[in-house]
Design a protein around this motif. Structure first.
Motif, PDB file in Angstrom:
ATOM      1  N   THR A 245      38.460  36.934  38.087  1.00 44.63           N
ATOM      2  CA  THR A 245      38.221  37.212  37.129  1.00 44.63           C
ATOM      3  C   THR A 245      36.144  37.687  36.559  1.00 44.63           C
ATOM      4  O   THR A 245      36.373  37.759  35.708  1.00 44.63           O
ATOM      5  CB  THR A 245      39.052  36.169  36.208  1.00 44.63           C
ATOM      6  OG1 THR A 245      38.590  35.472  35.842  1.00 44.63           O
ATOM      7  CG2 THR A 245      40.640  37.259  36.300  1.00 44.63           C
ATOM      8  N   GLY A 249      34.070  44.407  34.056  1.00 44.59           N
ATOM      9  CA  GLY A 249      34.803  45.429  34.067  1.00 44.59           C
ATOM     10  C   GLY A 249      36.465  45.650  34.890  1.00 44.59           C
ATOM     11  O   GLY A 249      36.689  44.111  34.327  1.00 44.59           O
ATOM     12  N   TRP A 250      36.203  47.025  35.419  1.00 51.66           N
ATOM     13  CA  TRP A 250      38.224  47.162  36.185  1.00 51.66           C
ATOM     14  C   TRP A 250      38.441  45.840  36.753  1.00 51.66           C
ATOM     15  O   TRP A 250      39.486  45.334  36.898  1.00 51.66           O
ATOM     16  CB  TRP A 250      38.326  48.213  36.426  1.00 51.66           C
ATOM     17  CG  TRP A 250      36.955  48.587  36.980  1.00 51.66           C
ATOM     18  CD1 TRP A 250      36.109  49.619  37.492  1.00 51.66           C
ATOM     19  CD2 TRP A 250      37.558  48.316  39.071  1.00 51.66           C
ATOM     20  NE1 TRP A 250      35.915  49.342  38.768  1.00 51.66           N
ATOM     21  CE2 TRP A 250      36.632  48.757  39.655  1.00 51.66           C
ATOM     22  CE3 TRP A 250      38.673  48.275  39.600  1.00 51.66           C
ATOM     23  CZ2 TRP A 250      36.813  49.244  40.960  1.00 51.66           C
ATOM     24  CZ3 TRP A 250      39.411  48.153  40.890  1.00 51.66           C
ATOM     25  CH2 TRP A 250      37.819  48.301  41.401  1.00 51.66           C
ATOM     26  N   GLY A 251      37.379  45.572  36.840  1.00 56.33           N
ATOM     27  CA  GLY A 251      37.995  44.553  38.463  1.00 56.33           C
ATOM     28  C   GLY A 251      37.996  43.528  38.242  1.00 56.33           C
ATOM     29  O   GLY A 251      38.979  43.038  38.537  1.00 56.33           O
ATOM     30  N   THR A 253      39.458  42.533  35.381  1.00 55.04           N
ATOM     31  CA  THR A 253      40.454  43.220  34.313  1.00 55.04           C
ATOM     32  C   THR A 253      41.698  43.147  35.365  1.00 55.04           C
ATOM     33  O   THR A 253      42.698  42.467  35.128  1.00 55.04           O
ATOM     34  CB  THR A 253      40.878  44.207  33.664  1.00 55.04           C
ATOM     35  OG1 THR A 253      39.355  44.077  33.075  1.00 55.04           O
ATOM     36  CG2 THR A 253      41.663  44.273  33.414  1.00 55.04           C
ATOM     37  N   ALA A 254      41.481  44.417  36.291  1.00 55.13           N
ATOM     38  CA  ALA A 254      42.777  44.189  37.466  1.00 55.13           C
ATOM     39  C   ALA A 254      43.151  42.372  37.878  1.00 55.13           C
ATOM     40  O   ALA A 254      44.275  42.564  38.548  1.00 55.13           O
ATOM     41  CB  ALA A 254      42.104  44.754  38.734  1.00 55.13           C
ATOM     42  N   ARG A 256      42.452  39.834  36.770  1.00 54.58           N
ATOM     43  CA  ARG A 256      43.155  38.882  35.641  1.00 54.58           C
ATOM     44  C   ARG A 256      44.869  39.103  36.054  1.00 54.58           C
ATOM     45  O   ARG A 256      45.629  38.210  35.508  1.00 54.58           O
ATOM     46  CB  ARG A 256      42.643  39.342  34.529  1.00 54.58           C
ATOM     47  CG  ARG A 256      43.233  38.288  33.241  1.00 54.58           C
ATOM     48  CD  ARG A 256      42.909  38.888  32.280  1.00 54.58           C
ATOM     49  NE  ARG A 256      42.266  40.216  31.240  1.00 54.58           N
ATOM     50  CZ  ARG A 256      43.781  41.115  30.956  1.00 54.58           C
ATOM     51  NH1 ARG A 256      44.527  40.516  31.197  1.00 54.58           N
ATOM     52  NH2 ARG A 256      43.440  42.066  30.281  1.00 54.58           N
TER      53      ARG A 256
END
Length: 434
Positions: A245, A249-251, A253-254, A256
């Motif tokens: 986490t 960015g999206w990495g 969030t994914a 998490r």
């Protein structure tokens, strides 16, 4: 003779046949050491602001000093029991383990990094040796119905090693910025839900009803065996994903969201284990001193795990401190106290009469002490959530917790006297009588 309330039978320490060696006798040195750290923890709670590390240093006193000593000794004891392995661990093992613990506890607040690293290394090696011993016992066991418990103990030891590696990366400054925050959250999950939580879940399914003097529901052990393996795997995945986490960015969030799903698998396993235990303990025909504590642990554990998964899923990080406080106080601390309450008569009483005296003492006010402990844990949790800033919840919560611990210890350790008024031999905590 010990003076007891009028409602209790007047057993004396000298009545009854002498008992042989306690089955938990080998655990006595680690229990004494854990009690020493517990007393130090109370001192830090009372005067922490004026002591090295501050009041939050008490968290390390609990997780390293109290919890680690008890997890190592009871996972060894129960690992041997479920795999039907004879023998005991070497007598020097607790000494080496606590040399490592003291190195971390002294090096951490004093800033002596070399001492911290040496202590952490020693402690990690000790846990790895314990892991290897349990693994060998399980592989050598033939037809052991509860061998799966030893496997979960192995996973708990592995979680400690992962947490220790993360702790080393945090303490050495390798992880900084966003990675420091992510590493800290992963470290806490490995130690609290892994090292403490997995050990507790594997033990609770059979030892929880025993402490309440009742029997577990039919098929509960089989369901626990089926679900604890994916639960442990889910937690391992969650620790790695929580570290990721730190990505931007999206990495991040994914990672998490995936960690929340992994913790949800763990929470489901905790629910499968704890719900039958809570039902069995609630229906126990006799009210024992440990019963209300065991019931409270079985109710609180799944709740804490599911809230943790929800916090991760929503990204509301401000609630994580409250989740951690609840896990430490309402789950692990209560489990520790319940275990010590159950073992006190075995380790102190050298005759059936003495054992009965201690048992009856602890049963007096057991529900009140459990209620005060639960109230203190609730106050600490709410304070950590920072939702009632104007109220002195921190002081209230820790005061109630400390008072309950002191009252329980005083009740269990109060001298036992023979009919002639002479203290009974073995009235101090020891491991040669039950």
């Amino acid at each position: 003779m010990t003076t007891l309330p009028a409602s209790l039978p007047a057993f004396s320490a000298g009545h009854g046949r002498r008992r042989g060696a306690s089955p938990f006798g080998a655990a006595a040195p680690s229990i004494v050491l854990a009690l020493g750290y517990l007393l130090a923890l109370l001192v830090w709670l009372a005067f922490g602001d004026a002591l090295p590390g501050g009041r939050w240093f008490s968290v390390h006193l609990f997780t390293l000093g109290v919890l680690t000593n008890l997890v190592l000794t009871f996972s060894e004891h129960f690992g041997r029991t479920v795999t039907r392995t004879v023998g005991e661990r070497p007598a020097w093992w607790p000494l080496i383990t606590n040399a490592g613990i003291l190195g971390v506890l002294v090096g951490l607040p004093s800033g002596r990094r070399w001492l911290l690293v040496a202590g952490a290394t020693t402690l990690t090696v000790s846990v790895f040796v314990a892991y290897w011993r349990i693994r060998r016992m399980r592989h050598a066991a033939v037809g052991a119905r509860f061998g799966w418990i030893a496997r979960v103990y192995e996973r708990a030891h592995g979680a400690f090693i992962h947490g220790a590696i993360l702790g080393a990366l945090l303490g050495s400054g390798v992880l900084t910025g966003r990675w420091y925050g992510a590493g800290r959250i992963a470290h806490l999950h490995a130690n609290i839900l892994g090292w403490g939580g997995l050990t507790l879940l594997a033990t609770l399914v059979f030892f929880g009803p025993t402490m309440a003097r009742t029997r577990i529901e039919e098929g509960a052990d089989a369901r626990a065996a089926r679900w604890l393996r994916p639960g442990a795997t889910g937690l391992s995945a969650a620790v790695l994903l929580l570290l990721l986490t730190g990505l931007v960015g999206w990495g991040g969030t994914a990672a998490r969201l995936a960690s929340a799903a992994a913790v949800a698998v763990y929470a489901l396993a905790a629910t499968v284990v704890c719900v039958p235990v809570a039902r069995a303990v609630a229906r126990a025909p006799r009210r024992t001193a440990a019963q209300p504590l065991v019931w409270s642990v079985a109710v609180a554990f799944p709740l804490v795990a599911w809230v943790d998964a929800a916090v991760l899923a929503t990204g509301t990080w401000r609630w994580l401190d409250a989740v951690g406080a609840a896990a430490l106080t309402a789950v692990l601390a209560q489990a520790v106290i319940a275990t010590l309450v159950y073992l006190a008569p075995m380790l102190r009483g050298r005759s059936t009469g003495a054992r009965e005296v201690i048992t009856r003492r602890l049963e007096v006010g057991a529900r009140t002490r459990a209620a005060v402990l639960a109230l203190g844990a609730t106050a600490v949790t709410v304070a950590a959530a920072r939702v009632a800033v104007g109220l002195p919840l921190v002081a209230l919560g820790w005061t109630l917790l400390a008072a309950t611990v002191v009252a329980t210890l005083a009740t269990a350790l109060w001298p036992i006297r023979s009919p002639g008024g002479i203290p009974q031999p073995g009235s101090a905590v020891r491991g040669d009588g039950r």
